[in-house]
Motif scaffolding. Structure first.
Motif, PDB file in Angstrom:
ATOM      1  N   SER A 280       0.854  -1.192   0.000  1.00 54.55           N
ATOM      2  CA  SER A 280       0.000   0.000   0.000  1.00 54.55           C
ATOM      3  C   SER A 280       0.885   1.235   0.000  1.00 54.55           C
ATOM      4  CB  SER A 280      -0.922   0.007   1.218  1.00 54.55           C
ATOM      5  OG  SER A 280      -0.230   0.434   2.380  1.00 54.55           O
ATOM      6  N   ASP A 281       0.260   2.390  -0.241  1.00 52.08           N
ATOM      7  CA  ASP A 281       0.993   3.657  -0.231  1.00 52.08           C
ATOM      8  C   ASP A 281       1.114   4.241   1.164  1.00 52.08           C
ATOM      9  OD1 ASP A 281       1.360   3.590  -2.972  1.00 52.08           O
ATOM     10  OD2 ASP A 281      -0.489   4.688  -3.392  1.00 52.08           O
ATOM     11  N   GLU A 282       0.439   3.661   2.135  1.00 52.57           N
ATOM     12  CA  GLU A 282       0.614   4.127   3.513  1.00 52.57           C
ATOM     13  C   GLU A 282       2.052   3.845   3.953  1.00 52.57           C
ATOM     14  OE1 GLU A 282      -3.843   3.795   5.448  1.00 52.57           O
ATOM     15  OE2 GLU A 282      -2.360   2.236   5.910  1.00 52.57           O
ATOM     16  N   GLU A 283       2.625   4.780   4.705  1.00 56.00           N
ATOM     17  CA  GLU A 283       4.056   4.713   5.010  1.00 56.00           C
ATOM     18  C   GLU A 283       4.326   4.578   6.501  1.00 56.00           C
ATOM     19  OE1 GLU A 283       5.592   7.590   1.334  1.00 56.00           O
ATOM     20  OE2 GLU A 283       5.622   8.332   3.409  1.00 56.00           O
ATOM     21  N   ILE A 284       5.331   3.772   6.809  1.00 52.84           N
ATOM     22  CA  ILE A 284       5.952   3.767   8.131  1.00 52.84           C
ATOM     23  C   ILE A 284       7.309   4.451   7.964  1.00 52.84           C
ATOM     24  CG2 ILE A 284       6.955   2.339   9.947  1.00 52.84           C
ATOM     25  CD1 ILE A 284       4.754   0.310   9.435  1.00 52.84           C
ATOM     26  N   LEU A 285       7.519   5.520   8.711  1.00 51.27           N
ATOM     27  CA  LEU A 285       8.735   6.332   8.611  1.00 51.27           C
ATOM     28  C   LEU A 285       9.726   5.876   9.677  1.00 51.27           C
ATOM     29  CD1 LEU A 285      10.326   8.770   7.498  1.00 51.27           C
ATOM     30  CD2 LEU A 285       9.038  10.210   9.117  1.00 51.27           C
ATOM     31  N   ILE A 286      10.938   5.506   9.243  1.00 57.76           N
ATOM     32  CA  ILE A 286      11.982   5.021  10.145  1.00 57.76           C
ATOM     33  C   ILE A 286      13.130   6.029  10.110  1.00 57.76           C
ATOM     34  CG2 ILE A 286      13.594   3.146  10.632  1.00 57.76           C
ATOM     35  CD1 ILE A 286      11.555   1.290   9.181  1.00 57.76           C
ATOM     36  N   ILE A 287      13.426   6.644  11.270  1.00 54.13           N
ATOM     37  CA  ILE A 287      14.342   7.777  11.365  1.00 54.13           C
ATOM     38  C   ILE A 287      15.565   7.397  12.194  1.00 54.13           C
ATOM     39  CG2 ILE A 287      14.579  10.175  12.159  1.00 54.13           C
ATOM     40  CD1 ILE A 287      11.445  10.243  12.169  1.00 54.13           C
ATOM     41  N   ALA A 288      16.749   7.810  11.740  1.00 55.48           N
ATOM     42  CA  ALA A 288      17.961   7.743  12.560  1.00 55.48           C
ATOM     43  C   ALA A 288      18.813   8.957  12.230  1.00 55.48           C
ATOM     44  CB  ALA A 288      18.744   6.464  12.294  1.00 55.48           C
ATOM     45  N   HIS A 289      19.182   9.739  13.243  1.00 54.52           N
ATOM     46  CA  HIS A 289      19.977  10.935  12.942  1.00 54.52           C
ATOM     47  C   HIS A 289      21.438  10.575  12.713  1.00 54.52           C
ATOM     48  CE1 HIS A 289      22.189  11.901  16.734  1.00 54.52           C
ATOM     49  NE2 HIS A 289      21.123  11.471  17.394  1.00 54.52           N
ATOM     50  N   MET A 290      22.082  11.351  11.842  1.00 51.42           N
ATOM     51  CA  MET A 290      23.422  11.018  11.364  1.00 51.42           C
ATOM     52  C   MET A 290      24.537  11.746  12.091  1.00 51.42           C
ATOM     53  SD  MET A 290      22.854  10.768   7.216  1.00 51.42           S
ATOM     54  CE  MET A 290      22.303  12.479   7.065  1.00 51.42           C
ATOM     55  N   ASP A 291      24.252  12.867  12.734  1.00 45.98           N
ATOM     56  CA  ASP A 291      25.339  13.625  13.351  1.00 45.98           C
ATOM     57  C   ASP A 291      25.736  12.998  14.678  1.00 45.98           C
ATOM     58  OD1 ASP A 291      22.965  14.348  14.612  1.00 45.98           O
ATOM     59  OD2 ASP A 291      23.601  16.412  14.966  1.00 45.98           O
ATOM     60  N   GLY A 292      26.941  13.315  15.141  1.00 45.93           N
ATOM     61  CA  GLY A 292      27.407  12.758  16.399  1.00 45.93           C
ATOM     62  C   GLY A 292      28.713  13.388  16.827  1.00 45.93           C
ATOM     63  N   TYR A 293      28.856  13.606  18.142  1.00 41.99           N
ATOM     64  CA  TYR A 293      30.102  14.121  18.707  1.00 41.99           C
ATOM     65  C   TYR A 293      31.092  12.971  18.894  1.00 41.99           C
ATOM     66  CZ  TYR A 293      27.168  18.138  20.079  1.00 41.99           C
ATOM     67  OH  TYR A 293      26.295  19.208  20.093  1.00 41.99           O
ATOM     68  N   PHE A 294      32.306  13.150  18.382  1.00 42.16           N
ATOM     69  CA  PHE A 294      33.389  12.188  18.579  1.00 42.16           C
ATOM     70  C   PHE A 294      33.005  10.832  17.984  1.00 42.16           C
ATOM     71  CE2 PHE A 294      32.960  15.164  22.223  1.00 42.16           C
ATOM     72  CZ  PHE A 294      33.848  16.097  21.739  1.00 42.16           C
ATOM     73  N   GLN A 295      33.315   9.712  18.636  1.00 41.99           N
ATOM     74  CA  GLN A 295      32.999   8.421  18.021  1.00 41.99           C
ATOM     75  C   GLN A 295      31.502   8.159  17.980  1.00 41.99           C
ATOM     76  OE1 GLN A 295      36.717   6.519  20.110  1.00 41.99           O
ATOM     77  NE2 GLN A 295      35.829   4.951  18.789  1.00 41.99           N
ATOM     78  N   ALA A 296      30.776   8.660  18.961  1.00 41.30           N
ATOM     79  CA  ALA A 296      29.306   8.646  18.926  1.00 41.30           C
ATOM     80  C   ALA A 296      28.752   7.264  18.575  1.00 41.30           C
ATOM     81  CB  ALA A 296      28.798   9.703  17.947  1.00 41.30           C
ATOM     82  N   ALA A 297      29.289   6.239  19.235  1.00 42.14           N
ATOM     83  CA  ALA A 297      28.812   4.882  18.963  1.00 42.14           C
ATOM     84  C   ALA A 297      27.362   4.706  19.412  1.00 42.14           C
ATOM     85  CB  ALA A 297      29.716   3.872  19.664  1.00 42.14           C
ATOM     86  N   LEU A 298      27.047   5.212  20.598  1.00 37.39           N
ATOM     87  CA  LEU A 298      25.657   5.174  21.056  1.00 37.39           C
ATOM     88  C   LEU A 298      24.827   6.233  20.346  1.00 37.39           C
ATOM     89  CD1 LEU A 298      23.447   4.182  23.053  1.00 37.39           C
ATOM     90  CD2 LEU A 298      24.275   5.952  24.634  1.00 37.39           C
ATOM     91  N   ASP A 299      25.342   7.464  20.302  1.00 37.28           N
ATOM     92  CA  ASP A 299      24.610   8.631  19.828  1.00 37.28           C
ATOM     93  C   ASP A 299      25.245   9.184  18.549  1.00 37.28           C
ATOM     94  OD1 ASP A 299      23.050  10.914  19.622  1.00 37.28           O
ATOM     95  OD2 ASP A 299      24.051  11.964  21.266  1.00 37.28           O
ATOM     96  N   ASN A 300      24.980   8.643  17.335  1.00 39.48           N
ATOM     97  CA  ASN A 300      23.875   7.732  17.131  1.00 39.48           C
ATOM     98  C   ASN A 300      24.285   6.625  16.151  1.00 39.48           C
ATOM     99  OD1 ASN A 300      21.153   6.851  17.436  1.00 39.48           O
ATOM    100  ND2 ASN A 300      20.598   7.890  15.545  1.00 39.48           N
ATOM    101  N   GLY A 301      25.542   6.141  16.306  1.00 41.40           N
ATOM    102  CA  GLY A 301      25.922   4.996  15.500  1.00 41.40           C
ATOM    103  C   GLY A 301      24.997   3.813  15.705  1.00 41.40           C
TER     104      GLY A 301
END
Length: 503
Positions: free
Chosen positions: A294-315
């Motif tokens: 169907s054309d109804e959408e589920i939107l899946i978001i993950a932000h790309m920026d991060g301070y330093f290695q940023a493994a948790l936030d947001n690797g």
């Protein structure tokens, strides 16, 4: 002046050393090593990924067996490598920050996976950025009794302006937690105050914010603010200090300064900073669509920026997004009830986050029946033992948010329970981070954790267990599948009655 090649501060001792010192209620003599050794730790003293508690799949969840935590963690390590390359290129405030080469490479990485798994309509959406802070050189030294020394965790504050070429120097004064009571009988005019910041549990909620300690220091006449971050280890963080000079040190280094002052020594700090604000920069979000029945959408978001290695936030969020992408790309379109739209979001640390979606919700979210925000989605559970934060062989519980119907809530809680996704007993009153502004525009889900390592230089992959990545990816996949038979109307939250004030 400090360069990006400076050594990372250590975070306490290896766990083997911690454990050998932890017996006998703090007796001075360490206990002899156990002949059994440390069966849960690798050679470097870090808990092994295969030592974590795992819950077996139920027979009716075998369809999710192909979602593998070790594979997802490999994607996290790829993201981590982007940050390390940015550091090695000489950037002082390094990582995957908006307006930098590290962020552009992250966009390339996300787009590469979108194309590899055959997403449609892959594109980038560019945003103009506010001027971006860029430090070019800095130095922090301390002196006592004619001897000058540096501290391993000492870092300048984010956003700091340039000092005169010769730098600035201040006498240091210990101010405890920086509350009003700590200033009684104290004259801090023209001095640098040293304030301990207690994480609750990290830089999102912490005591200097609750106490408004930086602003109080400036009101009382302090010329600079030094922040001692944490109650354990030696984390390196770049917390802001308002419009005044300042610095950050970890707990171990902060206690060294405190004890020198407690011995009656005069301690001074010299601080030099060269920085600029870069205007006219842009950064982009990356979009891709996996068509469904169907054309109804589920939107899946993950932000790309991060301070330093940023493994948790947001690797962690980016890796889980690719895990979901791989899983659903292997399922025929006719068996995907709804279209899945993936968004590598520009980020909210210095970018607009998903504000554009909220501001244009009438059109941008017209087909969206559910939004899932993947942010800080798996971290090791920890326990304080004296001045050390010890890892456990379990995944940390998370804060959570569901905006939608009781039927949606039932599906979410069932999936979390099946896959051992621990959550707080009380649900958050709203979403945070990347999805904060748009969380009530459509039905939405988020789990998130913000521990002590968040926004520090120690947000590294060993804090992110593969099993945690696996659990949350499988849970979200089951949620997406279970929602297939439910109509859009059946996912909507109930309309609350108007308040007496009509709001």
């Amino acid at each position: 002046m400090r360069s990006a090649s400076a050594a990372m501060p250590r975070v306490g001792l290896p766990l083997v050393a911690i454990l050998s010192l932890a017996g006998a209620d703090g007796l001075a003599q360490p206990a002899p090593p156990n002949p059994l050794g440390q069966p849960l730790l690798d050679a470097s003293g870090v808990i092994r990924d295969d030592a974590f508690i795992r819950v077996p799949l139920r027979p009716d969840d075998e369809r999710y067996a192909g979602i593998d935590g070790d594979r997802i963690k490999e994607w996290l390590l790829e993201v981590d490598a982007i940050s390390l390359a940015d550091r090695d290129a000489g950037n002082l405030f390094w990582g995957r920050n908006v307006g930098t080469a590290g962020h552009v490479v992250t966009q390339d990485w996300v787009e590469g996976y979108f194309r590899r798994f055959g997403l449609h309509d892959v594109s980038r959406q560019s945003f103009d950025l506010n001027p971006v802070w860029h430090p070019t050189a800095w130095d922090l030294t301390f002196a006592v009794g004619g001897e000058t020394f540096t501290l391993e965790s000492a870092r300048p504050p984010q956003g700091a302006v340039s000092t005169p070429d010769e730098g600035v120097e201040f006498d240091l004064v210990w101010l405890g937690g920086g509350s009003a009571a700590d200033y009684l009988g104290r004259d801090v005019e023209g001095k640098a105050v040293l304030i301990q910041d207690i994480p609750r549990p990290g830089t999102l909620r912490h005591s200097i914010r609750d106490e408004d300690s930086v602003a109080r220091a400036i009101e009382r006449g302090a010329a600079a603010v030094g922040i001692v971050y944490g109650i354990s280890d030696n984390f390196a963080v770049w917390q802001r200090t308002g419009d005044r000079p300042g610095f950050n040190v970890g707990y171990e280094d902060g206690m060294r300064l405190r004890d020198l002052l407690g011995q009656g020594e005069r301690v001074t700090v010299r601080y030099t900073m060269e920085s600029e604000m870069r205007a006219g920069l842009t950064a982009a979000s990356v979009w891709g669509t996996l068509p469904g029945a169907s054309d109804e959408e589920i939107l899946i978001i993950a932000h790309m920026d991060g301070y330093f290695q940023a493994a948790l936030d947001n690797g962690s969020g980016l890796a889980v997004m690719v895990g979901l992408l791989e899983h659903y790309a292997g399922i025929p379109q006719a068996e995907r009830p709804r279209t899945l739209r993936f968004l590598g979001s520009v980020g909210h640390h210095g970018g607009p986050g998903t504000s554009w979606l909220h501001d244009n919700r009438g059109t941008a979210l017209a087909s969206t029946v559910l939004a899932i925000n993947l942010e800080h989605v798996a971290a090791v559970r920890t326990k304080y033992w004296g001045p050390r934060l010890r890892m456990m062989n379990a995944v940390s519980p998370m804060r959570w948010w569901v905006n939608g119907s009781p039927a949606l809530l039932d599906v979410v809680l069932d999936a979390f329970g099946r896959f051992n996704v621990g959550i707080t007993a009380d649900m958050e009153s709203g979403a945070s981070g990347e999805m904060g502004r748009m969380a009530r525009d459509v039905p939405s889900i988020q789990v998130i954790t913000s521990p002590e390592i968040k926004h520090t230089e120690q947000d590294t992959p060993e804090w992110i267990p593969a099993v945690g990545l696996e659990q949350i990816t499988r849970a979200y996949a089951r949620i997406i599948d279970r929602l297939g038979p439910l109509s859009r109307d059946e996912l909507q939250p109930a309309t609350l009655p108007a308040t007496a004030g009509g709001e």
